[in-house]
Design a protein around this motif. Structure first.
Motif, PDB file in Angstrom:
ATOM      1  N   LYS A  11       1.809   6.944  -1.597  1.00 22.30           N
ATOM      2  CA  LYS A  11       2.407   6.801  -0.272  1.00 22.30           C
ATOM      3  C   LYS A  11       1.326   6.632   0.786  1.00 22.30           C
ATOM      4  N   ASN A  13       1.422   5.946   5.191  1.00 21.37           N
ATOM      5  CA  ASN A  13       2.110   5.647   6.440  1.00 21.37           C
ATOM      6  C   ASN A  13       1.103   5.250   7.503  1.00 21.37           C
ATOM      7  N   GLY A  16       3.876   6.299  11.368  1.00 20.32           N
ATOM      8  CA  GLY A  16       5.248   6.615  11.007  1.00 20.32           C
ATOM      9  C   GLY A  16       5.930   5.551  10.165  1.00 20.32           C
ATOM     10  N   LEU A  17       5.274   4.380   9.992  1.00 18.73           N
ATOM     11  CA  LEU A  17       5.831   3.313   9.163  1.00 18.73           C
ATOM     12  C   LEU A  17       5.315   3.460   7.738  1.00 18.73           C
ATOM     13  N   ALA A  18       6.223   3.525   6.769  1.00 15.50           N
ATOM     14  CA  ALA A  18       5.834   3.654   5.364  1.00 15.50           C
ATOM     15  C   ALA A  18       5.424   2.291   4.829  1.00 15.50           C
ATOM     16  N   VAL A  19       4.125   2.062   4.749  1.00 11.11           N
ATOM     17  CA  VAL A  19       3.605   0.782   4.263  1.00 11.11           C
ATOM     18  C   VAL A  19       3.550   0.774   2.734  1.00 11.11           C
ATOM     19  N   ASN A  21       5.408   3.016  -0.139  1.00 12.24           N
ATOM     20  CA  ASN A  21       6.494   3.993  -0.171  1.00 12.24           C
ATOM     21  C   ASN A  21       6.807   4.424  -1.606  1.00 12.24           C
ATOM     22  N   GLY A  42       3.159  -4.988   1.705  1.00 11.32           N
ATOM     23  CA  GLY A  42       2.271  -3.873   1.404  1.00 11.32           C
ATOM     24  C   GLY A  42       1.347  -4.106   0.229  1.00 11.32           C
ATOM     25  N   THR A  45      -2.392  -3.453   1.195  1.00 11.85           N
ATOM     26  CA  THR A  45      -2.548  -2.009   1.389  1.00 11.85           C
ATOM     27  C   THR A  45      -2.581  -1.291   0.054  1.00 11.85           C
ATOM     28  N   ALA A 221       8.779  -4.269   1.659  1.00 15.31           N
ATOM     29  CA  ALA A 221       8.716  -3.170   2.626  1.00 15.31           C
ATOM     30  C   ALA A 221       8.057  -1.931   2.020  1.00 15.31           C
ATOM     31  N   THR A 223       8.005  -0.894  -1.021  1.00 14.82           N
ATOM     32  CA  THR A 223       8.746  -0.258  -2.110  1.00 14.82           C
ATOM     33  C   THR A 223       8.855  -1.189  -3.307  1.00 14.82           C
TER      34      THR A 223
END
Length: 254
Positions: A11, A13, A16-19, A21, A42, A45, A221, A223
């Motif tokens: 994980k 973030n 506050g944005l879950a890049v 997840n 993502g 990342t 997103a 995930t």
């Protein structure tokens, strides 16, 4: 499947944005896996987290049963987790031979010696030639990097990664910026990589992806929305909506 490489519940973030997840992915020796998804999904990342350029908020990265989550990028390289980059990072006034020989000497802790001395080391020269031949670059070994085509420069980056003796190789868009007429060189080189090497490739060239991969993971997103075969990914409704769209429809028609 024997797990050579594993990412567990990773994980990250940003504001506050879950890049990233809760991403979980594993690979076995010799596996050929493609990580795909839309821009902003993502993927980069994820690679930065795996290679240590970024620190995760939670989760683990495991290589050959060893947790490397807190290891530095250099330590991960020494353990066999190697990446290439979207943009070439080469020295344009050096030759492919010099690049690969220097990478071998760096791997073996011999970079304190002058670069010009590598030619007198039979072991370094033999390995350098083998790697350049593997990637189809030996005939260009004495040219300056600025004198060779961009597609061949991308191959040289893969050669440098191979020189570090990876267990897991992460290829971040190996065909990025390469003219379509030259992507066959990239594809041919990928086919000749050591069979025991686990390779994870990120690329937007779906034709290349589906010829390379035996397994596909799709990020959207941050995930994982799919993990399975190239055949099944084109049938998955969520993947079609998030990414493949018309490509999947065209593949079905074909």
């Amino acid at each position: 499947m024997t797990k050579l490489f594993e990412v567990r519940s990773l994980k990250k973030n940003f504001g506050g944005l879950a890049v990233t997840n809760d991403v979980t992915i594993s690979m076995g020796p010799g596996e050929r896996l493609a990580l795909i998804g839309p821009n902003g999904a993502g993927k980069t990342t994820f690679v930065n987290l795996v290679t240590g350029a970024l620190k995760p908020d939670s989760g683990n990265v495991v290589l050959a049963d060893e947790d490397v989550t807190r290891a530095t990028p250099a330590e991960r390289v020494r353990r066999g987790l190697i990446r290439s980059f979207q943009v070439t990072r080469l020295f344009y006034d050096m030759t492919p031979e010099e690049h690969v020989a220097l990478a071998i000497m760096q791997r073996d802790g011999r970079t304190g010696r002058m670069l010009g001395h590598y030619s007198s080391n039979r072991e370094v020269m033999t390995e350098t030639r083998e790697i350049l031949e593997l990637l189809g670059l030996f005939e260009l070994s004495q040219l300056k990097v600025r004198e060779i085509a961009y597609g061949q420069q991308r191959l040289l980056e893969i050669a440098l990664a191979i020189a570090l003796r990876p267990k897991v190789l992460l290829l971040d868009e190996p065909a990025a910026g390469v003219p379509h007429s030259e992507t066959a060189r990239i594809e041919d080189a990928l086919k000749r990589l050591p069979p025991e090497l686990a390779v994870l490739m990120i690329d937007h060239d779906m034709d290349l992806v589906f010829r390379f991969a035996k397994r596909v993971v799709v990020l959207a997103a941050g995930t994982v929305i799919f993990d399975g075969s190239p055949k099944d990914v084109t049938q998955d409704r969520r993947v079609k909506e998030a990414y493949l769209g018309s490509y999947a429809d065209a593949s079905n028609v074909a």
